[in-house]
Design a protein around this motif. Structure first.
Motif: not given
Length: 92
Positions: A24-25, A27-29, A31-33, A41, A45, A79, A83
């Protein structure tokens, strides 16, 4: 009293939860720009999975619900660790 499942099942759920947290971490890095404040955060998280997992475990009446709570609770460190590692690699 919190109904505890077998130790191997609880450990397995926490191990899989940490792995899901790592995925998930990542994917978050990817996908999230958007630029987000670090304190928000960290609160999301660490706070959300911890609160949901702890409430699930404390209010569980069955062993499998306790296992699900441990799984959700274990997502947070995986997660957060991912990050933090990404920030170290990026030099931020």
């Amino acid at each position: 009293m919190i109904p505890l499942p077998r130790p191997w099942l609880l450990t397995s759920a926490m191990l899989v939860g940490a792995a899901v947290g790592v995925i998930t971490g990542i994917a978050a890095m990817v996908l999230v720009t958007a630029t987000v404040r670090p304190d928000i955060v960290i609160a999301l998280v660490v706070g959300v999975p911890s609160a949901v997992g702890m409430l699930t475990m404390l209010l569980s009446g069955r062993r499998w619900v306790t296992t699900v709570g441990a799984f959700v609770l274990a997502i947070a460190p995986g997660w957060f660790g991912t990050l933090v590692a990404m920030q170290v690699v990026h030099g931020a």
